[in-house]
Each structure stands twice: as structure tokens, then as C-alpha cells.
Design a protein around this motif. Structure first.
Motif, PDB file in Angstrom:
ATOM      1  N   GLY A  63      64.413  38.216  34.677  1.00 32.06           N
ATOM      2  CA  GLY A  63      64.544  39.620  35.029  1.00 32.06           C
ATOM      3  C   GLY A  63      65.024  40.480  33.880  1.00 32.06           C
ATOM      4  N   SER A  64      65.283  41.747  34.200  1.00 35.58           N
ATOM      5  CA  SER A  64      65.723  42.692  33.164  1.00 35.58           C
ATOM      6  C   SER A  64      67.101  43.270  33.440  1.00 35.58           C
ATOM      7  CB  SER A  64      64.710  43.843  33.053  1.00 35.58           C
ATOM      8  OG  SER A  64      64.595  44.533  34.287  1.00 35.58           O
ATOM      9  N   ASP A  65      67.762  42.778  34.493  1.00 36.93           N
ATOM     10  CA  ASP A  65      69.094  43.271  34.845  1.00 36.93           C
ATOM     11  C   ASP A  65      70.136  42.183  34.633  1.00 36.93           C
ATOM     12  OD1 ASP A  65      68.353  45.905  35.810  1.00 36.93           O
ATOM     13  OD2 ASP A  65      67.380  44.854  37.460  1.00 36.93           O
ATOM     14  N   CYS A  66      71.196  42.536  33.927  1.00 36.13           N
ATOM     15  CA  CYS A  66      72.223  41.575  33.530  1.00 36.13           C
ATOM     16  C   CYS A  66      73.442  41.677  34.434  1.00 36.13           C
ATOM     17  CB  CYS A  66      72.621  41.864  32.078  1.00 36.13           C
ATOM     18  SG  CYS A  66      73.694  40.602  31.342  1.00 36.13           S
ATOM     19  N   THR A  67      74.093  40.534  34.681  1.00 32.50           N
ATOM     20  CA  THR A  67      75.303  40.527  35.509  1.00 32.50           C
ATOM     21  C   THR A  67      76.549  40.879  34.696  1.00 32.50           C
ATOM     22  OG1 THR A  67      75.514  38.138  35.158  1.00 32.50           O
ATOM     23  CG2 THR A  67      74.390  38.864  37.166  1.00 32.50           C
ATOM     24  N   ARG A  68      76.383  41.021  33.389  1.00 34.31           N
ATOM     25  CA  ARG A  68      77.519  41.428  32.552  1.00 34.31           C
ATOM     26  C   ARG A  68      77.269  42.822  31.983  1.00 34.31           C
ATOM     27  NH1 ARG A  68      79.372  35.851  29.361  1.00 34.31           N
ATOM     28  NH2 ARG A  68      79.243  34.514  31.211  1.00 34.31           N
ATOM     29  N   ASN A  69      78.309  43.389  31.420  1.00 34.73           N
ATOM     30  CA  ASN A  69      78.217  44.759  30.924  1.00 34.73           C
ATOM     31  C   ASN A  69      78.858  44.851  29.544  1.00 34.73           C
ATOM     32  OD1 ASN A  69      77.636  47.485  30.910  1.00 34.73           O
ATOM     33  ND2 ASN A  69      79.484  48.057  32.047  1.00 34.73           N
ATOM     34  N   CYS A  70      78.252  44.155  28.578  1.00 34.42           N
ATOM     35  CA  CYS A  70      78.770  44.207  27.208  1.00 34.42           C
ATOM     36  C   CYS A  70      78.594  45.623  26.663  1.00 34.42           C
ATOM     37  CB  CYS A  70      78.026  43.211  26.324  1.00 34.42           C
ATOM     38  SG  CYS A  70      78.275  41.484  26.822  1.00 34.42           S
ATOM     39  N   ARG A  71      79.575  46.100  25.942  1.00 36.43           N
ATOM     40  CA  ARG A  71      79.601  47.516  25.564  1.00 36.43           C
ATOM     41  C   ARG A  71      78.750  47.841  24.342  1.00 36.43           C
ATOM     42  NH1 ARG A  71      84.861  50.259  24.975  1.00 36.43           N
ATOM     43  NH2 ARG A  71      83.519  52.064  25.366  1.00 36.43           N
TER      44      ARG A  71
END
Length: 300
Positions: free
Chosen positions: A76-84
Motif C-alpha cells: 500500500g501507500s499509507d504508513c502506520t508511522r509518522n516520521c517527520r
């Protein structure tokens, strides 16, 4: 005197009269001429596939696409993390697509690729972090073209050794896991990751699968010091990393971390020498270097 202390930037005036930092001249890249850019984008779209080139707004995308190369992004193209630092979106992930391995393999053949890089978003929602799909993609590509080399750029799988061994057991030609930044910046740059966990992953590849090259990459320009970079290079080398890439961080949007420093090409040469002095034999360091940029050349 610190050889990496000079910050090279250009400034320009905005309409309000404020001065803001602009990219230096060596970061201005011209569009490629010719090549097969449109064909690559069409084939990827028809196959319903994602590339990290597009999702992460890589500065080398046009060059690579025009040369029939791409880094496939699975799961997919959606990540479960949010690296800045990362431009990949952080949203609830989509279900795993069981047909994706074959679609990747078919597209590899259509593009006539002989060296393929496969990465993914981080899927902390999955029991194995997506390791089993990585393995299936590797196997599908190698079955489609027995002579095709496959490099995988994997997440940390939250330290799950069994997941890592699932990927390595599918016999990729290179395992890449990016350290991304120095230890002191992890809480700001990669709040959901752990510096030592990434190092342990690389060490496990080296110890459990001797002969399988391990690779890692780091961005510069986020506020790290030369001493911290030297320590990170040494840590990677001590944990068995074989191939190192070093590139300039570029801010994707105003919502991401700002660039603290633009390194000059001469400073990247110094970083290359620093890594080689530590013991690395395969190093790529430069403003536009990314972990999968010219991956074949580094492997060979």
C-alpha cells in the motif's frame, strides 16, 4: 578546525521582504532528455503499483524513470508511522493485496529490469510487519526471471527476528535498512523507531546470513554534528553493514522538518572518505544520493 562546519546556502527575498533559505546551485537538477519516463509511469499505473520514487517525492524520480528503473513500494501507500522527514502519507493502512507479488514480477519483466529494488511502507498493524509479502515478491520476481537481482529495503519489523528471517530466507541479493539519522536526533526525526533496534537488525543479517550483503543509508542536514556522523558510521560498520549511502535531506513540505544545513559536494567527498577510513568499501555519498539510487552499481 572542523572540516564540515561550513553551511552552504543561498538566500533570496520574498515579497514581504523576509529572507528565506533557498537551495544551493548544486541541488538544482535539470529534467532528463529522452528516455522512457511516460512508459514507466503508464505501466506502474496500469498494474496498480506504487513506487517510493513517487510517494516520497524523490529528486531522482525523473532520471530513474527515464532509464527504466524504479523502486517498487509494496503493502500500500499509507504508513502506520509518522516520521517527520518522510513524504509518505500516514493513514490507516489498506488490506494486504495477495496479487501484488505477481503484478510486481510482471511489471519487472515488462520494464526489462535486471536489478530490482523493493521497499514498503511500515505496517506495524500486521503480525509479521509484512515480511511474508516481501518474501513472496522476492520469490515471484526470481521465478519470473532467474537472473534478476533483488534488493529489499525493509522496515525494522519492530525488532521481530522471525520476520527478518522470513525476508532473508527468500534469498534477496541485498538487505537494506536505513538508519536514517544519528542517535541524538531519533526522538525528533523518527519518534516511533529506535536507533539500537535498527543496528540490531543489521547485525542479525550479518550473523544469521553470512554472505548476504547488508546496506544502510543516512540523511544529512537535520542538525547532526560531524562527530555524531562519525559515530553512526562506526556503529553501522561495527554491526556488519557492508554498503553505506549518504544523501542530503530535502524538506518535502512545510509540515516536515526544515533543512538545517545544505552540505556541499566537497563536504560529501569528506564524508565518503570518513566512511572509507572506518572500513567501508562500498560508499555512495552526494547531494542526490538516496538508498536505492544506482543500487546496481553499488552492489556490483
Amino acid at each position: 578546525m572542523n572540516p564540515l562546519c561550513n553551511c552552504h546556502t543561498e538566500t533570496r527575498s520574498s515579497g514581504s521582504g523576509a529572507i528565506r533559505q533557498g537551495k544551493p546551485r548544486w541541488l538544482k537538477k535539470s529534467m532528463p532528455k529522452g528516455g522512457d519516463y511516460q512508459r514507466v509511469t503508464r505501466l506502474l499505473s496500469e498494474a496498480g503499483l506504487h513506487t517510493v520514487c513517487q510517494e516520497a517525492a524523490c529528486p531522482n524520480m525523473f532520471e530513474c524513470f527515464s532509464k527504466n528503473t524504479a523502486t517498487f513500494m509494496i503493502l500500500g501507500s499509507d504508513c502506520t508511522r509518522n516520521c517527520r522527514f518522510c513524504n509518505v502519507t500516514s493513514n490507516p493502512p489498506t488490506p494486504v493485496d495477495p496479487d501484488e507479488p505477481q503484478r510486481v514480477a510482471d511489471t519487472v519483466l515488462k520494464l526489462k529490469l535486471t536489478y530490482v529494488v523493493v521497499t514498503s511502507v511500515t505496517r506495524d498493524d500486521l503480525p509479521d510487519g509484512g515480511a511474508s509479502l516481501f518474501a513472496r515478491v522476492i520469490q515471484a520476481i526470481k521465478k519470473a526471471g532467474p537472473g534478476i537481482r533483488v534488493e529489499v529495503l525493509i522496515p525494522d519489523f519492530q525488532g521481530d527476528v522471525k520476520a527478518l528471517e522470513t525476508v532473508a530466507g527468500a534469498e534477496p541479493d541485498v538487505i537494506n535498512h536505513n538508519i536514517e539519522t544519528v542517535k541524538g536526533l531519533y526522538s525528533r526525526v523518527r519518534p516511533q523507531a529506535l536507533y539500537q533496534r535498527s543496528l540490531n537488525l543489521i547485525r542479525h543479517v550479518t550473523e544469521r546470513f553470512p554472505g548476504l550483503p547488508s546496506k544502510s543509508g543516512i540523511m544529512v542536514g537535520l542538525g547532526e554534528t560531524p562527530e555524531e556522523l562519525g559515530t553512526t558510521f562506526q556503529d553501522l560498520y561495527d554491526h556488519g553493514c557492508n554498503i553505506l549511502t549518504v544523501g542530503q535531506y530535502l524538506q518535502p513540505t512545510r509540515n516536515h522538518l526544515s533543512v538545517e544545513k545544505f552540505y556541499s559536494p566537497e563536504e560529501f567527498e569528506q564524508l565518503d572518505r570518513m566512511a572509507r577510513d572506518i572500513g567501508f568499501k562500498q560508499v555512495a555519498a552526494g547531494p542526490f544520493v538516496r538508498s536505492s539510487y544506482k543500487a546496481r552499481e553499488l552492489f556490483e
